[in-house]
Enzyme design. Structure first.
Site, PDB file in Angstrom:
ATOM      1  N   LYS A  32       2.854  -0.046  -9.635  1.00 22.00           N
ATOM      2  CA  LYS A  32       1.437   0.088  -9.983  1.00 22.00           C
ATOM      3  C   LYS A  32       1.260   0.407 -11.476  1.00 22.00           C
ATOM      4  O   LYS A  32       0.454  -0.213 -12.160  1.00 22.00           O
ATOM      5  CB  LYS A  32       0.769   1.212  -9.152  1.00 22.00           C
TER       6      LYS A  32
ATOM      7  N   ARG B   9      -5.954   7.635  -2.648  1.00 19.97           N
ATOM      8  CA  ARG B   9      -4.734   7.680  -1.851  1.00 19.97           C
ATOM      9  C   ARG B   9      -5.003   8.134  -0.421  1.00 19.97           C
ATOM     10  O   ARG B   9      -4.075   8.233   0.387  1.00 19.97           O
ATOM     11  CB  ARG B   9      -3.785   8.687  -2.477  1.00 19.97           C
TER      12      ARG B   9
ATOM     13  N   ARG C 219      14.524   4.639 -12.505  1.00 21.87           N
ATOM     14  CA  ARG C 219      13.338   4.808 -13.361  1.00 21.87           C
ATOM     15  C   ARG C 219      13.565   5.919 -14.395  1.00 21.87           C
ATOM     16  O   ARG C 219      14.124   6.954 -14.097  1.00 21.87           O
ATOM     17  CB  ARG C 219      12.114   5.157 -12.518  1.00 21.87           C
TER      18      ARG C 219
ATOM     19  N   ARG D 122      12.054  11.599 -13.505  1.00 23.22           N
ATOM     20  CA  ARG D 122      11.027  12.449 -12.880  1.00 23.22           C
ATOM     21  C   ARG D 122      11.637  13.271 -11.749  1.00 23.22           C
ATOM     22  O   ARG D 122      12.458  12.771 -10.984  1.00 23.22           O
ATOM     23  CB  ARG D 122       9.894  11.571 -12.323  1.00 23.22           C
TER      24      ARG D 122
ATOM     25  N   ARG E 211       7.909  10.807   0.003  1.00 20.08           N
ATOM     26  CA  ARG E 211       6.720  10.150  -0.568  1.00 20.08           C
ATOM     27  C   ARG E 211       6.411   8.854   0.178  1.00 20.08           C
ATOM     28  O   ARG E 211       5.247   8.502   0.390  1.00 20.08           O
ATOM     29  CB  ARG E 211       6.933   9.875  -2.063  1.00 20.08           C
TER      30      ARG E 211
END
Ligand code: AP5
Length: 211
Positions: free
Chosen positions: A13, A88, A122, A155, A166
């Site tokens: 996203k 969300r 990431r 992160r 998640r």
């Protein structure tokens, strides 16, 4: 134009939002980045949000709705915005509808097993929040942000066990938002598997077809 980007954590996203903002000439509002900034600044919101984010849970609607609607009311968003990470929950979608008209909800579809490996690679910039991937989207100089030269970080919520939490939260609490927009005739789904360039191209095609 108000464009909502939907998709599992790590579906791409944020990456697609950064690409489409130049096409639509509107800012991106990323609620994840808003919350991480609040944590970095040690605000009351940041302190409250951190305990949920570290566990891979959603922060309560009452913490996130007000601040997001406030951002959307700013002059920056007079021509619209791309929403990355909001709404969300169906309650957030209803709160957004009460405030303004969403034009399109674009859902990026990526299977769970690909998400877990994407997140492991990431890297993010703690200063400007740019996102990279060690293999799929590397910075020009290893470990350093192209935009601002800051050292990149992993992160905290990209740890594999938090990513799995998640994903489960996404399936139970956020997937119903797709149905919400489908019922309004505003949902478009796109395949998010492939290279970053391929998914950017697909996102642009979906947007152009819609417009
Ligand atoms: P947030 O920061 O929004 O996290 P997320 O939705 O889980 O999404 P991510 O930012 O992890 O991923 P993304 O889809 O943007 O993917 P990206 O482009 O980085 O939220 C974090 C937390 O904040 C939540 O868990 C929650 O606690 C809280 N929160 C936020 N908003 C909230 C709300 N509205 N209500 C309640 N709580 C809220 O890409 C991922 C990686 O893959 C990158 O490394 C990228 O380089 C790479 N990549 C991207 N596209 C491709 C591709 N096509 N092929 C290969 N690799 C790719």
């Amino acid at each position: 134009m108000i464009l909502v980007l939907l998709g599992a954590p790590g579906a791409g996203k944020g990456t697609l939002a950064e690409y489409l903002k130049d096409v639509l000439k509107v800012p991106v509002i990323s609620t994840g980045n808003l919350l991480r900034d609040a944590i970095a600044q040690g605000t009351e919101l940041g302190t409250a949000a951190k305990q949920y984010m570290d566990k891979g849970q959603l922060v309560p609607d009452e913490l996130i709705v007000g601040i997001t609607l406030q951002k959307l009311s700013s002059d920056d968003c007079s021509s619209g915005a791309i929403l990355d990470g909001f709404p969300r929950t169906v309650a957030q979608a209803e709160a957004l509808d009460a405030h303004l008209k969403v034009d399109m909800a674009l859902s990026i579809e990526v299977p769970d097993e690909q998400i877990v490996s994407r997140m492991a690679g990431r890297r993010t910039c703690p200063k400007c929040q740019s996102t990279y991937h060690v293999v799929n989207n590397p910075p020009k100089q290893e470990g350093v942000c192209d935009n601002c030269g800051t050292e990149l970080e992993t992160r905290r919520d990209d740890a594999t066990e938090v990513v799995r939490k998640r994903l489960s939260v996404y399936h139970s609490q956020t997937e119903p938002v797709k149905q919400y927009y489908a019922q309004q005739g505003k949902l478009v789904s796109m395949d998010g598997v492939g290279s970053v360039a391929e998914t950017e191209h697909r996102g642009l095609q979906a947007l152009e077809a819609w417009l």
